[in-house]
Write an enzyme that holds these catalytic residues in place. Structure first.
Site, PDB file in Angstrom:
ATOM      1  N   GLU A  12       0.812  -1.228   0.000  1.00  0.00           N
ATOM      2  CA  GLU A  12       0.000   0.000   0.000  1.00  0.00           C
ATOM      3  C   GLU A  12       0.843   1.275   0.000  1.00  0.00           C
ATOM      4  O   GLU A  12       0.518   2.255   0.667  1.00  0.00           O
ATOM      5  CB  GLU A  12      -0.953   0.010   1.206  1.00  0.00           C
ATOM      6  N   LYS A  37       3.533  -8.723 -14.157  1.00  0.00           N
ATOM      7  CA  LYS A  37       3.247  -9.008 -12.746  1.00  0.00           C
ATOM      8  C   LYS A  37       3.540 -10.486 -12.520  1.00  0.00           C
ATOM      9  O   LYS A  37       2.783 -11.352 -12.969  1.00  0.00           O
ATOM     10  CB  LYS A  37       1.779  -8.696 -12.436  1.00  0.00           C
ATOM     11  N   GLY A 113       4.410  -6.435  -2.683  1.00  0.00           N
ATOM     12  CA  GLY A 113       4.942  -5.992  -1.397  1.00  0.00           C
ATOM     13  C   GLY A 113       6.336  -5.413  -1.545  1.00  0.00           C
ATOM     14  O   GLY A 113       6.633  -4.675  -2.481  1.00  0.00           O
TER      15      GLY A 113
END
Length: 233
Positions: A12, A37, A113
């Site tokens: 985030e 990804k 992350g």
């Protein structure tokens, strides 16, 4: 730079929006772009993931690729194990990125992350991917109190592995930054051991079509943008 690995100092922090901004700026500069990804977690089979978000923001001209998808919002190694599936390993990611680089000017590999989040049960991480590709790493950081420590740790981890940090980008800069944030503009590059290459405003992901026009103004020339650090920072 044909392949750039994008990581963050944690979750985030604005990694996907920064990836989209780099893609949009590169497209505006006339480059062809792909985003890869390796492992998308926490998204169902028919739900849009990070690749779809990058293409929504930067443009459908971006080529998107996703190697694996696991339903639970966990670290890739844990998510794969709990799903009873094989994890994505660094060699697989490196092969996919190298293949995309044959047909695109820039390939953005967006991790999950932070840099050392486990990809498999052997302890492989995004750092191993960068090492196999001999690719620079862009680190997305938070602006506020506490960011200097995790930024320094990420920079130290990169250097200890012989990896190059291309620079850092602040992933979500508020309209009214507090004192710590303003001081961090000068302190973050020192902590990272790498230059500050951009500041993406808070809420940028909600701009819609305006995102593409604005993105080059958030990023430094090294990332195909026009942004420059404020005088004195």
């Amino acid at each position: 730079m044909s392949i750039l690995v994008v990581t963050g100092t944690g979750t985030e922090v604005g990694k996907t929006v920064v990836t989209a901004a780099v893609a949009a700026a590169a497209l505006a500069a006339g480059r062809s772009v792909a985003v890869l990804k390796p492992a998308q977690t926490g998204v169902g089979p028919d739900e849009p993931g990070d690749v779809a978000e990058v293409r929504r923001l930067a443009g459908e001209e971006v080529t998107g690729a996703e190697l694996a998808r696991f339903p639970e919002p966990l670290a890739p190694a844990t998510a794969a194990r709990r799903a009873g599936r094989e994890p994505v390993r660094p060699a697989e990611v490196a092969r996919a990125a190298a293949k995309l680089a044959e047909e695109h000017d820039l390939v953005l590999v967006e991790g999950a992350g932070g840099l050392l989040v486990r990809m498999d049960d052997e302890g492989a991480t995004l750092a191993d991917v960068a090492g196999l590709l001999d690719a620079p790493v862009l680190v997305v950081v938070q602006p506020g109190l506490g960011t200097l420590n995790v930024t320094a740790l990420t920079g130290e981890a990169l250097r200890s592995r012989g990896l190059r940090c291309e620079g850092i980008v602040i992933g979500s800069w508020p309209a009214e930054p507090d004192l710590a944030m303003r001081c961090n503009l000068a302190d973050l590059p020192e902590s990272a051991g790498a230059p500050l290459l951009g500041i993406v405003p808070e809420g940028a992901g909600g701009l819609g079509d305006a995102f593409r026009r604005a993105a080059p103004g958030w990023l430094a020339p090294a990332l195909h943008g026009t942004w420059r650090p404020p005088a004195g920072d």
